[in-house]
Design an enzyme around this catalytic site. Structure first.
Site, PDB file in Angstrom:
ATOM      1  N   GLU A 287      -6.744   4.407   8.162  1.00 30.24           N
ATOM      2  CA  GLU A 287      -6.577   5.848   7.920  1.00 30.24           C
ATOM      3  C   GLU A 287      -7.859   6.445   7.356  1.00 30.24           C
ATOM      4  OE1 GLU A 287      -2.987   5.483   5.638  1.00 30.24           O
ATOM      5  OE2 GLU A 287      -1.943   4.862   7.461  1.00 30.24           O
TER       6      GLU A 287
ATOM      7  N   SER B   3       3.670  -2.613  10.323  1.00 30.52           N
ATOM      8  CA  SER B   3       5.134  -2.640  10.458  1.00 30.52           C
ATOM      9  C   SER B   3       5.755  -3.980  10.042  1.00 30.52           C
ATOM     10  CB  SER B   3       5.546  -2.254  11.884  1.00 30.52           C
ATOM     11  OG  SER B   3       5.089  -0.952  12.189  1.00 30.52           O
TER      12      SER B   3
ATOM     13  N   GLY C 292       2.673   1.823  10.891  1.00 33.49           N
ATOM     14  CA  GLY C 292       3.624   2.930  10.742  1.00 33.49           C
ATOM     15  C   GLY C 292       4.328   3.306  12.035  1.00 33.49           C
TER      16      GLY C 292
ATOM     17  N   HIS D 163      -9.404   1.020   5.083  1.00 36.46           N
ATOM     18  CA  HIS D 163      -8.114   1.156   5.778  1.00 36.46           C
ATOM     19  C   HIS D 163      -8.324   2.037   7.009  1.00 36.46           C
ATOM     20  CE1 HIS D 163      -3.988   2.334   6.629  1.00 36.46           C
ATOM     21  NE2 HIS D 163      -3.637   1.243   5.982  1.00 36.46           N
TER      22      HIS D 163
ATOM     23  N   LYS E  98       0.113   4.253  -0.318  1.00 35.04           N
ATOM     24  CA  LYS E  98      -0.560   5.429   0.277  1.00 35.04           C
ATOM     25  C   LYS E  98      -0.347   6.666  -0.611  1.00 35.04           C
ATOM     26  CE  LYS E  98      -0.062   3.289   4.750  1.00 35.04           C
ATOM     27  NZ  LYS E  98       0.050   3.424   6.176  1.00 35.04           N
TER      28      LYS E  98
ATOM     29  N   GLU F 187      -5.241  -5.352  10.691  1.00 39.04           N
ATOM     30  CA  GLU F 187      -4.216  -4.339  10.901  1.00 39.04           C
ATOM     31  C   GLU F 187      -4.461  -3.637  12.228  1.00 39.04           C
ATOM     32  OE1 GLU F 187      -2.331  -3.053   6.988  1.00 39.04           O
ATOM     33  OE2 GLU F 187      -4.059  -1.780   7.274  1.00 39.04           O
TER      34      GLU F 187
ATOM     35  N   GLY G 270       2.823  -1.279   4.360  1.00 39.31           N
ATOM     36  CA  GLY G 270       2.849   0.150   4.068  1.00 39.31           C
ATOM     37  C   GLY G 270       4.272   0.606   3.804  1.00 39.31           C
ATOM     38  N   GLY G 271       4.909   1.154   4.831  1.00 36.16           N
ATOM     39  CA  GLY G 271       6.234   1.776   4.697  1.00 36.16           C
ATOM     40  C   GLY G 271       7.247   0.932   3.925  1.00 36.16           C
TER      41      GLY G 271
ATOM     42  N   ASN H 265       0.871  -1.182   0.000  1.00 40.66           N
ATOM     43  CA  ASN H 265       0.000   0.000   0.000  1.00 40.66           C
ATOM     44  C   ASN H 265       0.906   1.229   0.000  1.00 40.66           C
ATOM     45  OD1 ASN H 265      -1.784   2.053   0.542  1.00 40.66           O
ATOM     46  ND2 ASN H 265      -2.329   1.360   2.603  1.00 40.66           N
TER      47      ASN H 265
HETATM   48  C1  PEP Z   1      -0.705  -0.074   6.322  1.00 38.62           C
HETATM   49  O1  PEP Z   1      -0.894   1.124   6.363  1.00 38.62           O
HETATM   50  O2  PEP Z   1      -1.534  -0.819   5.750  1.00 38.62           O
HETATM   51  C2  PEP Z   1       0.482  -0.597   6.990  1.00 38.62           C
HETATM   52  C3  PEP Z   1       0.473  -1.829   7.376  1.00 38.62           C
HETATM   53  O3  PEP Z   1       1.519   0.280   7.168  1.00 38.62           O
HETATM   54  P1  PEP Z   1       2.976  -0.056   7.764  1.00 38.62           P
HETATM   55  O4  PEP Z   1       3.460  -1.312   7.101  1.00 38.62           O
HETATM   56  O5  PEP Z   1       3.815   1.130   7.411  1.00 38.62           O
HETATM   57  O6  PEP Z   1       2.812  -0.242   9.249  1.00 38.62           O
END
Ligand code: PEP
Length: 254
Positions: A100, A216, A176, A98, A14, A170, A237-238, A12
């Site tokens: 967010e 993460s 994050g 999500h 973002k 999640e 994500g990251g 993702n």
């Molecule tokens: C996400 O936003 O779906 C996510 C899992 O982010 P991160 O891997 O950065 O924690």
């Protein structure tokens, strides 16, 4: 890794990456991952880069996902994107609900369920996100929150549609933040979600639904997390923003 269900690992991106940066990243992933047959690989760029990434991954083992869509099919909904428009770009998956979007756009379970229905109607596979905040976990409400979100976000879907839906667990406190759920914590919630799916859609369907973990995920923890019996992949994500780390997450799970 020998698993009951085929792993699905999605990145993702973002609100990151220009069109040129998206093309660079996906071309790098194509080179790195061309030999991978064991895992479903999905990238979810921002809307502005979908078209370019779609062209870049033709004839590759990488599939395209979007990060959101409208529950409406067409019409006067300024700024919205419909499922059919995503299909037009060969998008196969769409992330819905999500945390967010639940937090900043106040998306409700009922809205997410409408989007999931619209996605299926257009032959898109939704990746429906659920997960508790830290305060909810600390207050002992984790299971109640995850159950409400799972039931509410899948309301009205047929058993067949649920089978073709991906769930992403999640925990909001792990997104994050660098804090990952332990593999035991993830397995506990994944098994709980599968139990709820069994109640909604029957045991046979529940056994087929893929439940990703997100929060993460990095190359160093991917193998252990995905070694859990009910963890069927990751939403990243990251670490999906860089070719090396996303490719290594995938390679480390094979
Ligand atoms: C996400 O936003 O779906 C996510 C899992 O982010 P991160 O891997 O950065 O924690």
């Amino acid at each position: 890794m020998d698993k009951e269900r085929r792993l699905i690992i999605a990145g993702n991106w973002k609100m990151n990456k220009t069109v040129a940066e998206s093309a660079d990243l996906v071309n790098g992933l194509k080179r790195e991952l061309s030999g991978v047959k064991e895992v479903d690989i999905v990238v979810c760029p921002p809307f502005t880069a979908l078209s370019e990434v779609s062209k870049a991954i033709i004839d590759s083992n990488i599939r395209l996902g979007a990060q959101n869509m409208s529950e409406q099919n067409y019409g006067a909904f300024t700024g919205e994107i419909a499922a059919g428009m995503l299909r037009d770009l060969a998008v196969r998956y769409v992330i819905l609900g999500h945390s967010e979007r639940r937090q900043y756009q106040k998306e409700s379970d009922a809205l997410i369920a409408k989007k999931a229905l619209a996605a299926h109607a257009a032959s898109l596979k939704p990746i429906v996100c659920v997960g508790e905040t830290l305060s909810e976990r600390e207050a002992g409400q984790m299971k109640a929150v995850v159950e409400t979100q799972t039931r509410g976000s899948l309301a009205g879907l047929t058993a067949q549609q649920i089978e073709e839906t991906v769930i992403a667990y999640e925990p909001v406190w792990a997104i994050g933040t660098g804090k990952t759920a332990t593999s035991a914590q993830a397995q506990e919630v994944h098994a709980f979600i599968r139990q709820i799916l069994g109640q909604i859609a029957g045991e046979a369907v529940a056994r087929k639904v893929r439940i990703q973990y997100g929060g993460s995920v990095k190359p160093a923890n991917a193998r252990e997390l995905m070694g859990q019996p009910d963890v069927d992949g990751a939403l990243v994500g990251g670490a999906s923003l860089e070719e090396r780390s996303f490719a290594d997450i995938i390679k480390n799970t094979i």
